[in-house]
Design a protein around this motif. Structure first.
Motif, short mmCIF file in Angstrom:
data_model
loop_
_atom_site.label_atom_id
_atom_site.label_comp_id
_atom_site.label_asym_id
_atom_site.label_seq_id
_atom_site.Cartn_x
_atom_site.Cartn_y
_atom_site.Cartn_z
N TYR A 1 50.80 43.29 32.54
CA TYR A 1 51.55 42.35 33.28
C TYR A 1 51.27 42.84 34.68
N GLN B 1 52.89 33.65 29.66
CA GLN B 1 53.96 32.94 31.45
C GLN B 1 53.19 33.66 32.55
N HIS B 2 51.64 33.31 32.75
CA HIS B 2 50.57 34.02 33.77
C HIS B 2 50.83 33.02 34.74
N ASN B 3 51.40 33.71 35.85
CA ASN B 3 51.90 32.86 36.91
C ASN B 3 50.89 33.44 38.16
N LYS C 1 50.39 31.89 41.39
CA LYS C 1 50.15 32.22 42.40
C LYS C 1 52.05 32.29 42.70
N PRO C 2 52.10 33.75 42.45
CA PRO C 2 52.58 34.11 43.24
C PRO C 2 53.04 35.00 44.73
N ALA D 1 53.20 38.36 37.81
CA ALA D 1 52.44 37.62 38.03
C ALA D 1 51.69 38.10 37.15
#
Length: 389
Positions: A170, A239-241, A243-244, A256
């Protein structure tokens, strides 16, 4: 007259590694160097920065094949040391999740203080060369007539055993506190009432994705240190984000980026794969991951010069907000403040407790550094990028 901009390629860096001329620093050393001489000079002097993390990574597991013996079978249920595995793949393939508890210690019987044995511990036992008990059942077919299998096996007996981790590393994560009046037990460890402790994870300035916040050099096919052996990035983790919200250095302000990883368990060492029992919650696997960051230009030198003071982590209430899916953030705190052992939460001094081993993070980064300096580990170019903005 200004000096030309730094512009290196991975091929050029690999050639320097082959000749034993590459300059390799761990991420902590690079932070100090950039602070001392600036990003431009650092980019000229340094070829590779090694990162490291060692923390519970729940979304991990083992893809395995148990091999056939006459009469052959197609497994429908599999247990290893009484930990259920997923057998709905094909014939004698299976997947063991790190957070799956043994059937004689199911989560609905977990009480504070109990040791919880599960998939992560099985993976560590296999890496240690220990014998584990394999039990399998099948409904039986004409081509796969065997219905039961019961025997002890070691890692050497398994024809195929690969870590396949859906979500590791993470990029940032929550600082967990509990604002309720009772102690709660979470995957972030026990949280005392009224914010008497704040539990946190990641390796700070040593952590891989803080040193390449926009994933310029990390993607499908990136070769890494995984569990003491060689591994590979398969792409974005679950769960990759991409655009944090970010601070001025590009560091995410919330959870993120994540990575999906793979590697051969038979090359790994149990020192870097440790079964974890989280009191009152369940089980997991602590994984050692190290990623080399090539210093291609001044921007990469700047990114790898990140310090603990640059990293801002969100504080969240796990007593009420988190379990109810509420987005509230109580504030941000720097990793440097967390490492001091005490932070302020709602105006109150709160003990900060790490779930990540910083000494092991540094050991992973330094072990990878030795491999590169010895010419045993070359860098690879990503064959597909991971979305990061």
């Amino acid at each position: 007259m200004s000096s030309p901009k730094v512009n290196k390629t991975i091929q050029e860096i690999n050639e320097r590694i082959r000749k034993g001329k590459a300059v390799v620093l761990n991420a902590g050393e690079m932070t100090a160097l950039v602070k001392k001489i600036g990003k431009t000079k650092a980019a000229r002097e340094v070829d590779v920065v090694t990162t490291g993390t060692f923390s519970p990574m729940c979304s991990s597991g083992l893809m395995f094949n148990i091999g056939q013996e006459p009469p052959v079978m197609k497994t429908s249920k599999v247990w290893i040391n009484n930990v259920p595995c997923h057998a709905g793949v094909a014939a004698v393939d299976g997947y063991l999740g790190a957070t799956e508890p043994a059937e004689d210690d199911p989560l609905n019987k977990v009480y504070p203080g109990r040791f919880i044995y599960g998939g992560g511990h099985v993976i560590e036992d296999l890496a240690r060369g220990k014998a584990v008990h394999l039990r399998a059942e099948a409904y039986g077919t004409d081509c796969y007539p065997r219905r039961k299998l019961d025997k002890d096996v070691t890692l050497a007996d398994l024809p195929f055993a690969q870590l396949l981790n859906p979500r590791n590393c993470y990029q940032n994560y929550n600082v967990a506190v509990n604002l309720t009046s009772r102690t709660i037990h979470t995957y972030m460890g026990p949280l005392k009432p009224n914010s008497h402790n704040a539990n946190y994870a990641t390796g700070g300035q040593l952590s891989p994705l803080f040193n390449d916040p926009f994933l310029r050099t990390i993607g499908l096919g990136t070769k890494i240190f995984l569990g003491g052996g060689t591994g590979w990035v398969l792409g974005a983790g679950t769960q990759h984000n991409p655009k944090p919200p970010r601070n001025e250095r590009g560091i995410p302000l919330t959870a993120a980026g994540t990575l999906m990883l793979r590697g051969d368990l038979k090359q790994m060492r149990a020192r870097y794969l440790r079964g974890v029992s989280i009191v009152g919650y369940g089980c997991s696997l602590a994984v050692g991951v190290g990623i080399p960051i090539p210093i291609l230009d001044e921007d990469m030198a700047w990114f790898t010069g990140v310090s603990d003071a640059d990293i801002q982590m969100p504080i969240k209430d796990y007593g009420y907000d988190y379990p109810n899916g509420l987005p509230r953030i109580l504030g941000h705190v720097t990793y440097e403040e967390l490492k001091s052992g005490e932070i302020m939460v709602n105006g109150k001094k709160t003990q900060a407790v790490p779930l990540t081993s910083l000494s092991m993070c540094l050991e992973v980064a330094d072990e990878l550094k030795k491999w590169i300096e010895a010419g045993k580990f070359l860098l690879t170019e990503a064959q597909e990028t991971i979305p990061s903005f």
